[in-house]
Design a protein around this motif. Structure first.
Motif, short mmCIF file in Angstrom:
data_model
loop_
_atom_site.label_atom_id
_atom_site.label_comp_id
_atom_site.label_asym_id
_atom_site.label_seq_id
_atom_site.Cartn_x
_atom_site.Cartn_y
_atom_site.Cartn_z
N GLU A 1 0.83 -1.20 0.00
CA GLU A 1 0.00 0.00 0.00
C GLU A 1 0.88 1.26 0.00
O GLU A 1 0.62 2.20 -0.74
CB GLU A 1 -0.89 0.00 1.23
CG GLU A 1 -2.24 0.69 0.98
CD GLU A 1 -3.19 0.43 2.13
OE1 GLU A 1 -3.31 1.34 2.97
OE2 GLU A 1 -3.75 -0.68 2.22
N LEU A 2 1.92 1.21 0.83
CA LEU A 2 2.85 2.33 0.88
C LEU A 2 3.53 2.48 -0.48
O LEU A 2 3.69 3.59 -0.99
CB LEU A 2 3.88 2.08 1.98
CG LEU A 2 4.85 3.23 2.24
CD1 LEU A 2 4.09 4.44 2.77
CD2 LEU A 2 5.92 2.82 3.23
N ASP A 3 3.88 1.33 -1.05
CA ASP A 3 4.51 1.33 -2.35
C ASP A 3 3.62 1.97 -3.40
O ASP A 3 4.06 2.73 -4.24
CB ASP A 3 4.82 -0.12 -2.77
CG ASP A 3 6.30 -0.40 -2.68
OD1 ASP A 3 7.01 0.45 -2.11
OD2 ASP A 3 6.73 -1.46 -3.16
N GLU A 4 2.33 1.65 -3.30
CA GLU A 4 1.38 2.18 -4.26
C GLU A 4 1.27 3.69 -4.13
O GLU A 4 1.26 4.42 -5.12
CB GLU A 4 0.03 1.52 -4.05
CG GLU A 4 -0.88 1.65 -5.26
CD GLU A 4 -2.15 0.84 -5.05
OE1 GLU A 4 -3.23 1.43 -5.16
OE2 GLU A 4 -2.02 -0.37 -4.76
N ALA A 5 1.23 4.16 -2.86
CA ALA A 5 1.16 5.59 -2.61
C ALA A 5 2.40 6.28 -3.16
O ALA A 5 2.33 7.35 -3.75
CB ALA A 5 1.02 5.85 -1.11
N LYS A 6 3.55 5.63 -2.97
CA LYS A 6 4.81 6.17 -3.43
C LYS A 6 4.81 6.30 -4.95
O LYS A 6 5.19 7.33 -5.51
CB LYS A 6 5.95 5.22 -2.99
CG LYS A 6 7.20 5.95 -2.55
CD LYS A 6 8.21 4.98 -1.95
CE LYS A 6 8.79 4.06 -2.97
NZ LYS A 6 9.63 3.01 -2.41
N THR A 7 4.37 5.22 -5.60
CA THR A 7 4.34 5.20 -7.06
C THR A 7 3.42 6.29 -7.59
O THR A 7 3.73 7.00 -8.53
CB THR A 7 3.84 3.83 -7.55
OG1 THR A 7 4.67 2.84 -6.97
CG2 THR A 7 3.94 3.72 -9.06
N GLN A 8 2.26 6.44 -6.91
CA GLN A 8 1.30 7.44 -7.36
C GLN A 8 1.85 8.85 -7.17
O GLN A 8 1.71 9.71 -8.03
CB GLN A 8 0.01 7.27 -6.58
CG GLN A 8 -1.18 7.70 -7.40
CD GLN A 8 -2.49 7.35 -6.70
OE1 GLN A 8 -2.48 6.98 -5.51
NE2 GLN A 8 -3.57 7.48 -7.40
N PHE A 9 2.52 9.04 -6.03
CA PHE A 9 3.14 10.33 -5.75
C PHE A 9 4.17 10.66 -6.83
O PHE A 9 4.19 11.76 -7.37
CB PHE A 9 3.81 10.27 -4.37
CG PHE A 9 4.58 11.49 -4.02
CD1 PHE A 9 3.94 12.65 -3.60
CD2 PHE A 9 5.96 11.49 -4.12
CE1 PHE A 9 4.65 13.79 -3.30
CE2 PHE A 9 6.69 12.63 -3.82
CZ PHE A 9 6.04 13.78 -3.41
N LEU A 10 4.98 9.68 -7.15
CA LEU A 10 6.02 9.84 -8.17
C LEU A 10 5.41 10.21 -9.50
O LEU A 10 5.86 11.11 -10.20
CB LEU A 10 6.79 8.51 -8.27
CG LEU A 10 8.07 8.51 -9.08
CD1 LEU A 10 9.10 9.39 -8.40
CD2 LEU A 10 8.61 7.09 -9.21
N SER A 68 7.70 5.24 -12.85
CA SER A 68 6.45 5.08 -12.10
C SER A 68 5.47 4.23 -12.91
O SER A 68 4.73 3.43 -12.35
CB SER A 68 5.85 6.43 -11.71
OG SER A 68 5.21 7.02 -12.81
N ARG A 69 5.50 4.36 -14.24
CA ARG A 69 4.65 3.51 -15.09
C ARG A 69 5.06 2.05 -14.95
O ARG A 69 4.22 1.17 -14.84
CB ARG A 69 4.80 3.91 -16.56
CG ARG A 69 3.99 5.10 -16.94
CD ARG A 69 3.92 5.21 -18.46
NE ARG A 69 3.67 6.58 -18.83
CZ ARG A 69 4.56 7.40 -19.36
NH1 ARG A 69 5.79 6.99 -19.63
NH2 ARG A 69 4.24 8.63 -19.64
N ILE A 70 6.37 1.82 -14.96
CA ILE A 70 6.87 0.45 -14.86
C ILE A 70 6.48 -0.16 -13.52
O ILE A 70 5.96 -1.26 -13.45
CB ILE A 70 8.41 0.42 -15.05
CG1 ILE A 70 8.76 0.73 -16.51
CG2 ILE A 70 8.99 -0.92 -14.63
CD1 ILE A 70 10.22 1.03 -16.75
N GLN A 71 6.70 0.61 -12.44
CA GLN A 71 6.45 0.07 -11.10
C GLN A 71 4.98 -0.20 -10.84
O GLN A 71 4.64 -1.07 -10.05
CB GLN A 71 7.02 1.02 -10.04
CG GLN A 71 8.54 0.96 -10.01
CD GLN A 71 9.13 1.77 -8.88
OE1 GLN A 71 8.45 2.62 -8.29
NE2 GLN A 71 10.39 1.53 -8.58
N SER A 72 4.11 0.56 -11.50
CA SER A 72 2.69 0.34 -11.25
C SER A 72 2.09 -0.58 -12.31
O SER A 72 0.87 -0.76 -12.36
CB SER A 72 1.96 1.68 -11.22
OG SER A 72 2.09 2.29 -12.48
#
Ligand SMILES: Nc1ncnc2c1ncn2[C@@H]1O[C@H](COP(=O)(O)OP(=O)(O)OP(=O)(O)O)[C@@H](O)[C@H]1O
Ligand SMILES: [Mg+2]
Length: 254
Positions: A1-10, A68-72
């Motif tokens: 979840e934190l990762d997702e927030a991070k990716t979205q922030f990025l 960020s596209r790759i990570q999500s």
């Protein structure tokens, strides 16, 4: 979840930070073209510096957006059937001037392989980063060898250089975001350490593999394996299967 927030922030910040760059560049162009009056030498020099750094910022934000596209898992591939030999030749032609400038020769050995399904622009982006790294980390007078071979019903591309090479420690980290070997060389040479992270994301989105072999002072080689189409498993011939098993056997022991 934190990762997702991070990716979205990025993703949001890199996008938002990129928006003001367009009007900045437009105004710069107008100034440089004398639209607001003649400029003296020092003003032109200063504007050119602003322009170079704006481009750098734009590239960096583009890279962050891509990561960020790759990570999500939002990296969308535009898949078409392509002749890899032509794709590589075109990329090499594009990169040759920067190699010439540094007195580095680029040699190619490209076999005919069956057309495969790839995102052409993104594979070119990967090849450009590998070749530009090879040029960047190879002293003048060195050479870069690019090969293309059949690998089962897919293909294997290798980019080999005679450059500074990498220790095992460095080798293990090169695909991590922002990683750059901690010596004066990479810092002096520039870059941000996102190139290989993006390469890995793009190749894996194709269902392929990317890895490197290298030793300090002995140059480096980066290999890419691509399947015939994204997500399709590679079918090896019996010979290739045996060779592969022997290779893994020795690799596990080294
Ligand atoms: N061919 C190579 N020879 C030696 N070291 C390399 C080679 N390719 C990559 N490296 C090492 O791996 C690091 C990461 O490479 P990567 O392409 O991700 O970043 P970069 O080239 O430094 O910057 P960027 O590609 O974002 O402009 C490099 O800084 C360098 O230390
Ligand atoms: Mg790079």
């Amino acid at each position: 979840e934190l990762d997702e927030a991070k990716t979205q922030f990025l993703s949001i910040t890199s996008h938002e930070l990129r928006t003001p760059i367009t009007p900045i560049k437009t105004q710069l162009q107008l100034l440089l073209r004398g639209f607001y009056g003649d400029l003296n030498e020092r003003q032109i020099k200063s504007l050119r510096m602003i322009e170079r750094n704006t481009d750098r910022l734009n590239r960096l934000l583009g890279d962050l957006l891509e990561i960020s596209r790759i990570q999500s898992g939002r990296l969308k591939l535009n898949i078409t059937k392509q002749n890899l030999k032509e794709v590589i030749e075109e990329t090499v032609d594009f990169m040759r001037p920067s190699a010439d400038e540094k007195k580095i020769s680029i040699e190619t050995r490209l076999d005919d392989v069956p057309d495969i399904e790839i995102d052409r622009d993104r594979i070119i982006q990967v090849l450009q980063n590998l070749i530009s790294n090879a040029i960047k980390f190879t002293p003048s007078g060195g050479r870069v060898d690019i090969s293309l071979k059949k690998y089962g019903d897919g293909a294997i591309i290798s980019v080999k250089d005679t450059g500074v090479g990498m220790s095992r420690e460095i080798r293990e980290k090169v695909f991590e975001p922002f990683f750059q070997a901690d010596d004066w060389k990479s810092r002096k040479i520039g870059g941000t350490g996102l190139g290989l992270t993006i390469c890995k994301g793009i190749i894996e989105a194709h269902g392929g593999r990317i890895w490197c072999e290298s030793e300090p002072g002995k140059g480096s080689v980066f290999h890419i394996i691509l399947p015939p189409k994204p997500g399709r498993e590679i079918k090896l011939s019996q010979d290739e299967e045996i060779r592969e098993r022997i290779k893994t056997f020795f690799e596990e022991r080294s």
